[in-house]
Design an enzyme around this catalytic site. Structure first.
Site, PDB file in Angstrom:
ATOM      1  N   GLY A  55       0.839  -1.200   0.000  1.00 21.56           N
ATOM      2  CA  GLY A  55       0.000   0.000   0.000  1.00 21.56           C
ATOM      3  C   GLY A  55       0.867   1.240   0.000  1.00 21.56           C
ATOM      4  O   GLY A  55       2.061   1.171   0.298  1.00 21.56           O
ATOM      5  N   CYS A  82       5.302  -6.196   1.548  1.00 20.23           N
ATOM      6  CA  CYS A  82       5.638  -4.768   1.496  1.00 20.23           C
ATOM      7  C   CYS A  82       4.985  -4.018   2.663  1.00 20.23           C
ATOM      8  O   CYS A  82       5.310  -4.285   3.810  1.00 20.23           O
ATOM      9  CB  CYS A  82       5.257  -4.197   0.130  1.00 20.23           C
ATOM     10  SG  CYS A  82       6.034  -2.618  -0.200  1.00 20.23           S
ATOM     11  N   TYR A  83       4.037  -3.121   2.393  1.00 28.79           N
ATOM     12  CA  TYR A  83       3.368  -2.434   3.511  1.00 28.79           C
ATOM     13  C   TYR A  83       2.767  -3.454   4.480  1.00 28.79           C
ATOM     14  O   TYR A  83       2.788  -3.245   5.696  1.00 28.79           O
ATOM     15  CB  TYR A  83       2.258  -1.524   2.976  1.00 28.79           C
ATOM     16  CG  TYR A  83       1.606  -0.689   4.068  1.00 28.79           C
ATOM     17  CD1 TYR A  83       2.122   0.546   4.422  1.00 28.79           C
ATOM     18  CD2 TYR A  83       0.487  -1.160   4.767  1.00 28.79           C
ATOM     19  CE1 TYR A  83       1.552   1.297   5.436  1.00 28.79           C
ATOM     20  CE2 TYR A  83      -0.097  -0.419   5.778  1.00 28.79           C
ATOM     21  CZ  TYR A  83       0.441   0.819   6.106  1.00 28.79           C
ATOM     22  OH  TYR A  83      -0.129   1.552   7.116  1.00 28.79           O
ATOM     23  N   HIS A 172       7.755  -7.779  -3.801  1.00 28.43           N
ATOM     24  CA  HIS A 172       6.429  -8.193  -4.294  1.00 28.43           C
ATOM     25  C   HIS A 172       6.513  -9.525  -5.036  1.00 28.43           C
ATOM     26  O   HIS A 172       6.927  -9.555  -6.195  1.00 28.43           O
ATOM     27  CB  HIS A 172       5.857  -7.121  -5.226  1.00 28.43           C
ATOM     28  CG  HIS A 172       5.441  -5.883  -4.507  1.00 28.43           C
ATOM     29  ND1 HIS A 172       4.156  -5.679  -4.065  1.00 28.43           N
ATOM     30  CD2 HIS A 172       6.151  -4.805  -4.119  1.00 28.43           C
ATOM     31  CE1 HIS A 172       4.078  -4.512  -3.446  1.00 28.43           C
ATOM     32  NE2 HIS A 172       5.281  -3.959  -3.463  1.00 28.43           N
ATOM     33  N   GLU A 174       4.024 -11.149  -6.140  1.00 20.40           N
ATOM     34  CA  GLU A 174       2.880 -11.279  -7.048  1.00 20.40           C
ATOM     35  C   GLU A 174       3.150 -10.759  -8.457  1.00 20.40           C
ATOM     36  O   GLU A 174       2.382 -11.021  -9.366  1.00 20.40           O
ATOM     37  CB  GLU A 174       1.645 -10.584  -6.448  1.00 20.40           C
ATOM     38  CG  GLU A 174       1.708  -9.061  -6.333  1.00 20.40           C
ATOM     39  CD  GLU A 174       2.396  -8.557  -5.054  1.00 20.40           C
ATOM     40  OE1 GLU A 174       3.299  -9.246  -4.548  1.00 20.40           O
ATOM     41  OE2 GLU A 174       2.047  -7.461  -4.590  1.00 20.40           O
ATOM     42  N   SER A 226     -25.079  -9.683 -25.968  1.00 16.93           N
ATOM     43  CA  SER A 226     -24.503  -8.674 -26.852  1.00 16.93           C
ATOM     44  C   SER A 226     -23.497  -9.287 -27.816  1.00 16.93           C
ATOM     45  O   SER A 226     -23.031  -8.628 -28.730  1.00 16.93           O
ATOM     46  CB  SER A 226     -23.781  -7.629 -26.008  1.00 16.93           C
ATOM     47  OG  SER A 226     -22.655  -8.234 -25.378  1.00 16.93           O
ATOM     48  N   GLY A 227     -23.156 -10.557 -27.584  1.00 16.07           N
ATOM     49  CA  GLY A 227     -22.105 -11.163 -28.400  1.00 16.07           C
ATOM     50  C   GLY A 227     -20.754 -11.039 -27.724  1.00 16.07           C
ATOM     51  O   GLY A 227     -19.792 -11.654 -28.142  1.00 16.07           O
ATOM     52  N   GLY A 228     -20.673 -10.228 -26.673  1.00 11.96           N
ATOM     53  CA  GLY A 228     -19.424 -10.100 -25.926  1.00 11.96           C
ATOM     54  C   GLY A 228     -19.199 -11.330 -25.051  1.00 11.96           C
ATOM     55  O   GLY A 228     -20.094 -12.159 -24.876  1.00 11.96           O
ATOM     56  N   VAL A 229     -17.994 -11.423 -24.499  1.00 11.09           N
ATOM     57  CA  VAL A 229     -17.616 -12.609 -23.729  1.00 11.09           C
ATOM     58  C   VAL A 229     -18.504 -12.783 -22.495  1.00 11.09           C
ATOM     59  O   VAL A 229     -19.039 -13.864 -22.242  1.00 11.09           O
ATOM     60  CB  VAL A 229     -16.137 -12.492 -23.259  1.00 11.09           C
ATOM     61  CG1 VAL A 229     -15.726 -13.746 -22.508  1.00 11.09           C
ATOM     62  CG2 VAL A 229     -15.222 -12.253 -24.434  1.00 11.09           C
ATOM     63  N   ASP A 230     -18.686 -11.695 -21.734  1.00 16.14           N
ATOM     64  CA  ASP A 230     -19.347 -11.842 -20.441  1.00 16.14           C
ATOM     65  C   ASP A 230     -20.809 -12.276 -20.578  1.00 16.14           C
ATOM     66  O   ASP A 230     -21.249 -13.221 -19.923  1.00 16.14           O
ATOM     67  CB  ASP A 230     -19.263 -10.531 -19.633  1.00 16.14           C
ATOM     68  CG  ASP A 230     -17.838 -10.036 -19.535  1.00 16.14           C
ATOM     69  OD1 ASP A 230     -16.929 -10.869 -19.688  1.00 16.14           O
ATOM     70  OD2 ASP A 230     -17.628  -8.827 -19.333  1.00 16.14           O
ATOM     71  N   SER A 231     -21.548 -11.586 -21.437  1.00 23.97           N
ATOM     72  CA  SER A 231     -22.964 -11.953 -21.548  1.00 23.97           C
ATOM     73  C   SER A 231     -23.110 -13.332 -22.182  1.00 23.97           C
ATOM     74  O   SER A 231     -24.029 -14.081 -21.852  1.00 23.97           O
ATOM     75  CB  SER A 231     -23.754 -10.886 -22.306  1.00 23.97           C
ATOM     76  OG  SER A 231     -23.378 -10.828 -23.653  1.00 23.97           O
ATOM     77  N   SER A 232     -22.192 -13.699 -23.069  1.00 22.14           N
ATOM     78  CA  SER A 232     -22.272 -15.029 -23.686  1.00 22.14           C
ATOM     79  C   SER A 232     -22.070 -16.117 -22.643  1.00 22.14           C
ATOM     80  O   SER A 232     -22.791 -17.121 -22.630  1.00 22.14           O
ATOM     81  CB  SER A 232     -21.191 -15.189 -24.768  1.00 22.14           C
ATOM     82  OG  SER A 232     -21.358 -14.218 -25.760  1.00 22.14           O
ATOM     83  N   LYS A 372     -11.560 -11.599 -15.657  1.00 22.07           N
ATOM     84  CA  LYS A 372     -11.895 -11.765 -17.075  1.00 22.07           C
ATOM     85  C   LYS A 372     -11.377 -13.085 -17.673  1.00 22.07           C
ATOM     86  O   LYS A 372     -12.107 -13.782 -18.366  1.00 22.07           O
ATOM     87  CB  LYS A 372     -11.316 -10.589 -17.865  1.00 22.07           C
ATOM     88  CG  LYS A 372     -11.751 -10.548 -19.307  1.00 22.07           C
ATOM     89  CD  LYS A 372     -13.061  -9.836 -19.425  1.00 22.07           C
ATOM     90  CE  LYS A 372     -13.561  -9.753 -20.845  1.00 22.07           C
ATOM     91  NZ  LYS A 372     -14.825  -9.015 -20.898  1.00 22.07           N
TER      92      LYS A 372
END
Ligand code: XMP
Length: 517
Positions: A55, A82-83, A172, A174, A226-232, A372
């Protein structure tokens, strides 16, 4: 129940990466802001291990963030990064001071002792590359800790309390610039905390289907495709969970890319056999957009019209008790803001906000826990075609915001579609599609003079855009080789009637945005 890791967020830019790394190793993790973590919330979450993020604050100052004491009293392993390491040391009786040797970027860790975190990768006496970003440093260890690594700027860059299973890293693990970082985190979650690593997409799918069934019961759900990834992915998952209780509505605003609308219909109606209403509303949208050139006005018209049409179609199929939405984890993480104050609206994003209240529907959001690329994995697991699951993001207002500063007409949309399709085809042929976050053509509001054969031409110019990004918040232009750009330009000018000049946009975000409007 699957093992869970709690990540306490102190506002680092890279906190999300901790969650990503932990999940990649098959362990479910969530990020909670430090000021929402209490004894009750920790007990309710039931973590098998806790990680304290980095942070921007300084432990040396009063009134800066601390971890709730419950974190150290839970009896589970704790890793401070770290923090997170600094506040852990300060809270447990050690000391932190502002250092005179700040370390930013690549640094080297001298491994001075063996440690459970280093198992299988680092050995005593080794010198290992790590990524640092700190000014303060721990100068005195709390009781029970020993030092296992140091660096030029941090005498206690890696520390361990083997009895309580508390660990601290000044660097870090990560980020990819700490080459063995993912293995160190895995050693912590699997080796020290004993997490099983059985959180797979297949397991998630089964649980998510179960959860949807319990939430929805015999209710009816409507989903905007919509044809997008998420709604599909939402649609495919819901279909598997509740079959015919699901109705999908695809509002085709006529602003899609080449072949996109047909693909949505063929995949969902023909292949998946999902109840799908395809409403071709292009006349309505283009009619309302006629004469409009202002980006915000266009966005608002499209957003409002979309909701009207969606609502109309939803009523026609008899309404629904639930509205399904493709909300993702990054949208629900409450990030710790140290800047405060309301942020300005750069662009009005388009979604179906407001509809659930208007139509008295509850929300179903089965992707709320996923990043995603996890959504993409889930889509593959559900049998969606790769070209749909791996698709670049596409904005709700579609091609309307890729014809900037000018009126949207069918002719211009057609010109843009052709140029865009050629560009994307060449990107795929070059094997670059998956390394690029987003690529598209923009039809510019300017005509230029050219010479084609022996004649003068006076046609539109277009711009090509391609960026790399991890979340769309910041972006870099993609450094195509010149011969690639030359090839695409040639094809567009030769094959697309109406364009006689092509430019490449090399603006990063910020100061630009990814879309032109
Ligand atoms: P900008 O242009 O703001 O875009 O840098 C960031 C990302 O968001 C997408 N975008 C949208 N997505 N509705 C959406 O669903 C919208 O109204 C919208 N506007 C921009 C853009 O394509 C990029 O991925």
């Amino acid at each position: 129940m699957t093992d869970r890791v709690l990540i306490v967020d102190f506002g680092s830019q890279v906190t999300q990466l901790i969650a990503r790394r932990v999940r990649e190793s098959g362990v479910y993790s969530e990020i909670h802001p430090f000021n929402k973590v209490t004894a009750e919330s920790v007990a309710a979450f039931g973590p098998k291990a806790i990680i304290l993020s980095g942070g921007p604050a300084s432990v040396t100052e009063a009134h800066t963030p601390r971890a709730d004491d419950a974190v150290f009293a839970q009896g589970v392993p704790v890793l401070g990064i770290c923090y997170g390491q600094q506040t852990m040391c300060a809270q447990l009786g050690g000391r932190v001071e502002a250092g005179d040797h700040r370390e930013f970027g690549r640094a080297y860790l001298e491994v001075v002792d063996d440690c459970a975190l280093f198992h299988g990768v680092w050995n005593k006496g080794g010198r290992e590359q790590v990524w640092m970003s700190h000014g303060d440093r721990v100068t005195q260890l709390p009781d029970g800790f020993r030092v296992v690594g140091n660096s030029e700027g941090a005498p206690f860059a890696a520390i361990a309390d083997d009895r309580r299973h508390f660990y601290g890293l000044q660097f870090h693990p990560e980020v990819v610039h700490t080459p063995h970082g993912a293995q160190l985190l895995r050693n912590f979650t699997h080796g020290v905390a004993g997490c099983r690593g059985d959180w797979t997409m297949q397991a998630f799918k089964t649980q998510a289907i179960d959860k949807v069934r319990r939430q929805v019961g015999s209710g009816r759900v409507i989903c905007g495709l919509s044809g997008g990834v998420d709604s599909s992915v939402v649609a495919a998952l819901l279909h598997e969970a509740i079959g015919d209780q699901l109705n999908c509505v695809f509002v085709d605003h006529g602003l899609m890319r080449q072949g996109e609308a047909d693909q949505v219909v063929s995949v969902f109606r023909d292949r998946f056999n999902i109840k799908l209403v395809h409403r071709d509303a292009s006349d309505l949208f283009l009619g309302k957009l006629a004469g409009q050139t202002d980006p915000e006005v266009k966005r608002k018209i499209i957003g409002a019209t979309f909701i009207d049409v969606f609502e109309e179609e939803a009523r026609k199929v008899g309404g629904a008790d639930f509205l399904a939405q493709g909300t993702l984890y990054p949208d629900v993480i409450e990030s710790v803001s140290f800047i405060g104050g309301p942020s300005v609206t750069i662009k009005s994003h388009h979604n179906v906000g407001g509809l659930p209240e208007r139509m008295n529907m509850k929300l179903v959001e089965p992707l709320r826990e996923l990043f995603k690329d996890e959504v993409r994995d889930l889509g593959r697991e559900l049998g969606l075609p790769d070209e749909m699951v791996g698709r670049h993001p596409f904005p709700g207002p579609g091609l309307a915001i890729r014809i900037p500063g000018q009126e949207i007409t069918r002719d211009k949309l057609e010109i843009l579609r052709k140029a865009d399709a050629i560009y994307l085809e060449e990107i795929r042929l070059a094997g670059l599609y998956d390394t690029i976050w987003q690529a598209f053509a923009v039809l510019l509001p300017v005509r230029t003079v050219g010479v084609m054969g022996d004649s003068r031409s006076y046609d539109f110019a277009c711009a090509l855009r391609a960026v790399t990004s991890t979340d769309g918040m910041t972006a870099d232009f993609y450094p195509f080789p010149h011969d690639f750009l030359g090839r695409v330009t040639n094809r567009i000018i030769n094959e697309v009637k109406g364009i006689n000049r092509v430019t490449y946009d090399i603006t990063s975000k910020p100061p630009g945005t990814i879309e032109w409007e």
